[in-house]
Structures are given as C-alpha cells and as structure tokens.
Scaffold this active site. Structure first.
Site, short mmCIF file in Angstrom:
data_model
loop_
_atom_site.label_atom_id
_atom_site.label_comp_id
_atom_site.label_asym_id
_atom_site.label_seq_id
_atom_site.Cartn_x
_atom_site.Cartn_y
_atom_site.Cartn_z
N ASP A 94 0.82 -1.20 0.00
CA ASP A 94 0.00 0.00 0.00
C ASP A 94 0.86 1.26 0.00
O ASP A 94 1.46 1.60 1.01
CB ASP A 94 -0.91 -0.02 1.24
CG ASP A 94 -1.83 1.17 1.33
OD1 ASP A 94 -1.99 1.87 0.31
OD2 ASP A 94 -2.38 1.40 2.42
N ASP A 292 -1.92 5.64 -5.33
CA ASP A 292 -2.21 4.82 -4.16
C ASP A 292 -2.56 3.39 -4.58
O ASP A 292 -3.66 3.12 -5.07
CB ASP A 292 -3.38 5.44 -3.40
CG ASP A 292 -3.63 4.77 -2.07
OD1 ASP A 292 -3.00 3.74 -1.79
OD2 ASP A 292 -4.49 5.26 -1.30
#
Length: 433
Positions: A94, A292
């Site tokens: 992430d 992201d």
C-alpha cells in the site's frame, strides 16, 4: 512486558463515499477503508492474488469479485516473512500508508484468530520496543510501553511496537512495525490478507525505522532506491511489484518522471482533466493527486467528481458503454487516458457504474485526487525514494501496440498549437510516445 501506556494515533482522514447515484461504495468484504494508517485516504481494496517474491521482484496474481461482466480486481497482496526463523504473512502492498501492521499472537479475538499471527517469542531477532521515538531501544523489564490505537472506517486496531527482520523474497532488512493486540471483528475477520505493508514516504510512518522501504535503503539491500508496480489487466495476467529496479519489459511507452510535491503520499501535481482529449480547465494550479496502490477506485473532490460523472453520463443499463469517451488526467505534460474498460465497472448483476468516488480532504493536505487501481492497471508506475519522484509509463499489456497507442499522449508543442486553434473534434494532432 511492562505496563502499557495508551496513545491514540493521529485522527483518521475524511472517508470516501460512493459515486453519486450508485449504491456500491466498495467491492468485496471491506465496506469502506481497510487502510489502518492515520492518513488513510482511499476506499477499500479486496479481491485476490498472491505475490511470490524472489530477489528484487515478485509476481502477483489478481482475481475479481464479480461473477461475470467486466468488474475489476480490487486488491493485490502477497507474501512477506518476519523473524528468525521466518514467519510467513500475506499483506497488501500500500503506497497510501507508511507502516507495516501484522496481527500479534497476543490478539485472541475472532479477527486475529482467522489470520496468521506474529509470535515474537519464536523469533531470536525480535525486540520489544517501547516507544516509536526510540525505535532501537528495547523495553525494560517492567517498563512502560506505548499502546497505539488506530481508528478507521468501520473498526479499529490497537497494538504495540516490535523490531525484527523483515523479508520480501530474498530482500531483507530490520525494521520496526505494529503488532496488533486487538482488532475489531468488522472488517478484519472477513479480509483474506493478514496485514498491510505500507510503502508511503516516512512522513506517514509512526517514527524512525518504521518505514520499511527506508530500512531497505539504510541496509543497502536494493540495487537502486526505488520500487515499481505493474497490475495485470485481467485475472490471467501476472501482476508484479519490483524492489530496486524498474522493468522496461513492463512498459509500452517511454517512462517520464514527475516530482513529488508534498512528501508523505506519493503525491504529484495534476495540471488538468480531459474528456476525449479535450481539457476541462478544472484545476487552475490547484490539483494534486496521490498514487495509491491500496485504493480500489479513483477518487477526488465532490464538486469535480460529480461534474465528471455528469459529463461521462454512464447509463446504469450500460446502453452507451461502447460509445463512452476516454477520461484523461494531465500529469507532467502528458495526458494519461483511461478507457471505459478502465473507469467503468460493468457486471451482469449491477450493470454499469463509474469507478469514481468523492473524497473531500481539507487544506493543507487537500483537496486531493487519488489514482487507484483503475489507473494502475493502465499505467506502470515507479516510486523513486532517492529523487522523490514518480515515474509513469503505459503498461505493456497483451495487445498494446507501443507505436500505435494513443492512451498516453505527450503534450508537445505541435499538440498545444492544435488545441489553441480549436479545431473540430477528431482533428487534433496527437504525438504518442
């Protein structure tokens, strides 16, 4: 192990909501944000896949949640190991968070019992750490210790700090991370992965040595101080995260770089948004975007997202799906186009919906757009820690012709002159990389 001193994490960021007029916010078992970082900004990610890392590269297989149609994979996760001897875990990689978080053996709730749990007592290299600001100092016998509580989405996690050896394949470093001593059942009991591997910049980490990428750099285990991400466009296509290099074989265009504007997120300036290669003049120098890998959709400020949804006008019954225009984002002097196959979720059960969510983050961190999985399936991205920049290239999926593609457009001088002449639609002279 001493007394625990309660310490709350920084307040969670505003939560994203679904596309206007759509009932679904997130796909899969998580109903909002899985991201435990205090700065969490995106919706959940939840589909499938595994990463098997060797040396600096790992391969990731993704699957979709929808039974049919063109719904996309919304989660990419893989193996890491922690400790001596190694304990294996499945984690989400992430770029929108900055810490490694893993369930602890001390966690006995349902959410932890359904996942692999880290046992520090089984690792000869584990060190219990008291405070984030002293990441190398072991807890004294009977001494105080921080208990950090991180609240987000539909639940929360509480945990303590540990230092140990952390490996992705054969790439290993020692660093600090959060071991959860308590997790709320919702959503953690339902997710297929054990934890989250934050790859954001150190401003998003709990403290020194909690940023595992920086730990790899400190320990000089990478060929170059960067990593790269390739998401497969279909279930059958391999996906990949590579540490220490980027791979030209994964690119169908030249790579171009854009400097990070506000370290924390991998955040860059966005110059404008386009539909069918026509600029909408929506940014006026005020648009920022975070790349992201932990967000399953695209997101942006309510006013702009609703305007885009109106202009795209995707019908619920998919009747205009094959005539929809490209949706582009101008970054670093290039248009990065998404096609309807990228920005529309199409399934037999739910029909068609735009993979755009509203997300309002106030200044100084916002307003902020999010390039989530739909963007990352179309574009190969490189994250350069040393020079603080993000690289973009068209992803080399099967059938993509490097010489004939028109998805990634270099806004050269000739193209700008054509736009200023306001020639009729379809008459633009495009320079493709």
């Amino acid at each position: 192990r001493g007394r625990l001193r309660q310490r709350a994490a920084r307040p969670p960021a505003p939560q994203a909501t679904g596309s206007r007029g759509r009932g679904r916010v997130c796909r899969g078992p998580l109903q909002c944000c899985y991201d435990p970082a205090p700065e969490a900004i995106g919706p959940c990610a939840s589909a499938g896949g595994q990463l098997f890392a060797e040396d600096e590269a790992g391969t990731l297989k993704a699957s979709q949640n929808a039974a049919s149609g063109e719904a996309h994979a919304s989660e990419y996760y893989g193996h890491i190991s922690i400790g001596t001897p190694p304990q294996q875990f499945m984690v989400v990689f992430d770029t929108g968070s900055g810490n490694l978080l893993i369930p602890s053996k001390q966690c006995t709730g349902q959410a932890c019992l359904t996942h692999k749990r880290y046992d520090a007592s089984l690792s000869s290299t584990a060190v219990d750490v008291g405070f984030a600001e002293s990441p190398d100092k072991a807890v004294d016998k009977g001494g105080d210790r921080d208990l950090v509580t991180i609240t987000f989405g539909t639940g929360e996690i509480s945990g303590v700090f540990v230092k140990d050896h952390i490996c992705i394949g054969n790439v290993c470093a020692h660093g600090d991370f959060v071991t959860a001593t308590e997790e709320s059942d919702e959503p953690f009991s339902m997710v297929p992965f054990d934890g989250i591997f934050g790859l954001g910049l150190p401003q998003m980490s709990e403290g020194p040595h909690f940023n595992i990428l920086d730990c790899m750099i400190r320990d000089k285990v990478l060929k170059a101080n960067l990593f790269s991400v390739f998401f497969g466009a279909t279930d059958d296509e391999e996906s990949e995260i590579t540490f220490g290099e980027f791979r030209p074989a994964r690119m169908a265009s030249n790579l171009f770089w854009v400097d990070v504007t506000n370290p924390g997120y991998w955040q860059v300036e966005m110059e404008d948004i386009t539909i069918a290669n026509r600029q909408l003049n929506l940014c006026k120098g005020d648009c920022q975007v975070a790349v992201d890998t932990g967000t399953s959709l695209m997101a942006g400020p309510t006013e702009i997202v609703n305007l885009l949804i109106d202009k795209l006008d995707v019908t619920n019954n998919c009747s205009n799906y094959h005539s929809l225009p490209s949706l582009g984002f101008i970054v670093g002097g290039h248009i990065l186009n998404l096609e309807p196959t990228d920005y529309v979720d199409k399934s037999d059960d739910d029909g068609c919906s735009v993979a755009l969510m509203t997300l309002d983050i106030p200044p100084p961190k916002g307003p902020l757009f999010i390039f989530g999985d739909p963007f990352l399936r179309r574009y190969y991205t490189v994250y350069d820690r040393e020079k603080l920049r993000v690289g973009f290239a068209l992803a080399a999926h099967p059938g993509v012709n490097r010489k004939r593609q028109t998805s990634l457009i270099d806004l050269g001088t000739s193209w700008r002159r054509t736009v200023h002449k306001k020639e009729p639609r379809g008459q633009l002279t495009l320079t493709a990389m």
